[in-house]
Design a protein around this motif. Sequence first.
Motif, PDB file in Angstrom:
ATOM      1  N   GLY A   1       0.821  -1.339  -0.027  1.00  0.00           N
ATOM      2  CA  GLY A   1      -0.001   0.052   0.047  1.00  0.00           C
ATOM      3  C   GLY A   1       0.816   1.172   0.137  1.00  0.00           C
ATOM      4  O   GLY A   1       0.371   2.332  -0.288  1.00  0.00           O
ATOM      5  N   GLY A   2       1.837   1.114   0.302  1.00  0.00           N
ATOM      6  CA  GLY A   2       3.005   2.377   0.376  1.00  0.00           C
ATOM      7  C   GLY A   2       2.786   3.222   1.403  1.00  0.00           C
ATOM      8  O   GLY A   2       3.241   4.348   1.286  1.00  0.00           O
TER       9      GLY A   2
ATOM     10  N   GLY B   1      -7.946  -1.710  -6.047  1.00  0.00           N
ATOM     11  CA  GLY B   1      -6.320  -1.658  -5.772  1.00  0.00           C
ATOM     12  C   GLY B   1      -5.935  -1.276  -4.491  1.00  0.00           C
ATOM     13  O   GLY B   1      -6.501  -0.131  -3.959  1.00  0.00           O
ATOM     14  N   ILE B   2      -4.941  -1.751  -4.028  1.00  0.00           N
ATOM     15  CA  ILE B   2      -4.676  -1.774  -2.642  1.00  0.00           C
ATOM     16  C   ILE B   2      -3.700  -0.108  -2.473  1.00  0.00           C
ATOM     17  O   ILE B   2      -3.478   0.361  -1.546  1.00  0.00           O
ATOM     18  CB  ILE B   2      -3.630  -2.701  -2.171  1.00  0.00           C
ATOM     19  CG1 ILE B   2      -3.327  -2.769  -0.655  1.00  0.00           C
ATOM     20  CG2 ILE B   2      -2.468  -2.877  -2.883  1.00  0.00           C
ATOM     21  CD1 ILE B   2      -2.815  -3.762   0.175  1.00  0.00           C
ATOM     22  N   ASN B   3      -3.251   0.143  -3.744  1.00  0.00           N
ATOM     23  CA  ASN B   3      -2.562   1.733  -3.801  1.00  0.00           C
ATOM     24  C   ASN B   3      -3.441   2.665  -3.897  1.00  0.00           C
ATOM     25  O   ASN B   3      -3.003   3.808  -3.529  1.00  0.00           O
ATOM     26  CB  ASN B   3      -1.801   1.443  -5.237  1.00  0.00           C
ATOM     27  CG  ASN B   3      -0.450   0.657  -5.033  1.00  0.00           C
ATOM     28  OD1 ASN B   3       0.103   0.500  -4.124  1.00  0.00           O
ATOM     29  ND2 ASN B   3      -0.261  -0.321  -6.217  1.00  0.00           N
TER      30      ASN B   3
ATOM     31  N   LEU C   1      -8.394   1.735   0.117  1.00  0.00           N
ATOM     32  CA  LEU C   1      -7.887   1.295   1.753  1.00  0.00           C
ATOM     33  C   LEU C   1      -8.904   1.552   2.477  1.00  0.00           C
ATOM     34  O   LEU C   1      -9.141   0.881   3.521  1.00  0.00           O
ATOM     35  CB  LEU C   1      -6.505   1.902   1.843  1.00  0.00           C
ATOM     36  CG  LEU C   1      -5.362   1.279   1.331  1.00  0.00           C
ATOM     37  CD1 LEU C   1      -4.102   1.953   1.291  1.00  0.00           C
ATOM     38  CD2 LEU C   1      -5.264  -0.172   1.772  1.00  0.00           C
ATOM     39  N   LEU C   2      -9.498   3.066   2.416  1.00  0.00           N
ATOM     40  CA  LEU C   2     -10.456   3.293   3.389  1.00  0.00           C
ATOM     41  C   LEU C   2     -11.798   2.504   3.354  1.00  0.00           C
ATOM     42  O   LEU C   2     -12.267   2.133   4.377  1.00  0.00           O
ATOM     43  CB  LEU C   2     -10.815   4.842   3.096  1.00  0.00           C
ATOM     44  CG  LEU C   2      -9.466   5.784   3.454  1.00  0.00           C
ATOM     45  CD1 LEU C   2     -10.035   7.513   2.998  1.00  0.00           C
ATOM     46  CD2 LEU C   2      -9.304   5.745   4.871  1.00  0.00           C
ATOM     47  N   ILE C   3     -12.118   2.404   2.385  1.00  0.00           N
ATOM     48  CA  ILE C   3     -13.332   1.528   2.162  1.00  0.00           C
ATOM     49  C   ILE C   3     -13.208   0.124   2.508  1.00  0.00           C
ATOM     50  O   ILE C   3     -14.192  -0.426   3.300  1.00  0.00           O
ATOM     51  CB  ILE C   3     -13.917   1.245   0.685  1.00  0.00           C
ATOM     52  CG1 ILE C   3     -14.220   2.779   0.263  1.00  0.00           C
ATOM     53  CG2 ILE C   3     -15.383   0.560   0.744  1.00  0.00           C
ATOM     54  CD1 ILE C   3     -14.748   3.022  -1.213  1.00  0.00           C
TER      55      ILE C   3
ATOM     56  N   ASN D   1       8.053  -7.572  -1.434  1.00  0.00           N
ATOM     57  CA  ASN D   1       7.351  -6.205  -1.473  1.00  0.00           C
ATOM     58  C   ASN D   1       5.806  -6.057  -1.883  1.00  0.00           C
ATOM     59  O   ASN D   1       5.332  -5.086  -2.523  1.00  0.00           O
ATOM     60  CB  ASN D   1       8.199  -5.103  -2.527  1.00  0.00           C
ATOM     61  CG  ASN D   1       9.889  -5.080  -1.798  1.00  0.00           C
ATOM     62  OD1 ASN D   1       9.950  -4.405  -0.673  1.00  0.00           O
ATOM     63  ND2 ASN D   1      10.544  -5.544  -2.762  1.00  0.00           N
ATOM     64  N   GLY D   2       5.127  -7.109  -1.791  1.00  0.00           N
ATOM     65  CA  GLY D   2       3.708  -7.324  -2.131  1.00  0.00           C
ATOM     66  C   GLY D   2       3.481  -7.340  -3.657  1.00  0.00           C
ATOM     67  O   GLY D   2       2.368  -7.126  -3.998  1.00  0.00           O
TER      68      GLY D   2
END
Length: 451
Positions: free
Chosen positions: A281-282, A337-339, A344-346, A405-406
């Motif tokens: 996710g960075g 997408g995880i980026n 990520l919030l949802i 690194n995912g």
Amino acid sequence: MKKKKSSLKSTIAVSLTNYLDAGAIVAGASGLTLWKDYLGLTEGHLGWLNAISANCLGAAIGAIIGGFMADKYGRKAIYTYNMLIYMLGVALIMCSINFPMLLLGFLITGISVGVGVPASWTYISESSEVVNRGRNIGISQMAWGIGPTIILILGTLLAPPTGGVGTEGILFGWVQGIAHLFSADMSGASLHVFSSRIVFASLFIVAFIAWQLQRRLDESKEWETMKEKSKETAQAPTISAFLSNKINIRTMLFLAGMYLTWNLVSSVMGFFQQHIYETAGGLSNEYANMLSVGQWLIIIATTFVYSMIIDKVNQRWLYFIGVSFAVSAWLLIITIGINSIAGLLIFTLLWGLQGGISVQSFYALWASELFPAKYRAAAQGIMFFIVRGLSAAWGLGFVYIYGENGEGFSMAAYIMIALLFTSLLIGTIGAPNTRGKTLEEITKERYGDDI
């Protein structure tokens, strides 16, 4: 009214075991990158830490021991000594200076967690009133959410800098002060990992408080009654007798099936979530912890709602709704997408909602209801051993699918979706009708008089 207060009081004392269970998992997760940098660990090392921790094998070993001990010697025997083992494990982690020491600390802590889990769910169920059994189990699960929330908030406040000055937690100066008491010139990864050491120190303090409360609990009346009956009939419970009963086997297959498929996903999220957020996710360590804090706050709020309604609604449909949130969360993260920050919030929101109406809540309730008193803790110990043991193996495999690194995140996510959908089907189809019945009524209905 006196009995109601008594059951709530004992529930709160016993629920500290759940706080320490989830707290140990998330404390390891929140500091995983810090220990990796400090000790020069690889993804393989991280897989082993997950595999033998409270998340997986350590808890599996402890559960099968604790389950049989709780049925043979009583629920109170577990509470008299188990927290001392937990404190030993946490102390080893706090003082770790190499990988074997860290690994041993995770293992001992995990074993202690496993020993306490079957006794805890059993004791809560046996000491609850019929109309409050689900509520009390829900309260114990709320502690499972409060633990990670406090640990993650603490981890966020103590977080070391990850991108230069100003990226550290607001209490990192306090971490520096404590670290420099041990070595005035400490810096870099050696200094940063002190954030994690302090987080584990907080668990040591809570474990000491839990030990003081739990060792004063009364023995379960139902266990005492069962023990007297066993003396009169000269029929002590044995593992062979337990496994020879077809009802026991069918019940174990149902419960372990729905719990295992969910826990394979949940164990990864419990231990690797911040690491995934940071790599795939960075995000920084601080922001990964902050997002997880938000998720656990949602879990606590949803668990409270679950506790208030579980004894009043159709449990089959509530189970379906809870696991549907989990499936939807992973379908969404694959799509967006995880980026993506929005993704990520949802994802965090949906995963938090499922965590409040989690499969573990239903498993804890049904597993404590569907077996007779003389096998109740041992049955949970066997299933917990199977589930956490297989979760350990999956954790070792996951790190290789996921990559350093995912880069393998999408493949891992599709596997998660398949596992969660399986749990959805098993639990929805097999949900028992136990609401509003005493444990004695459930046992007689399922096993008859000859038990």
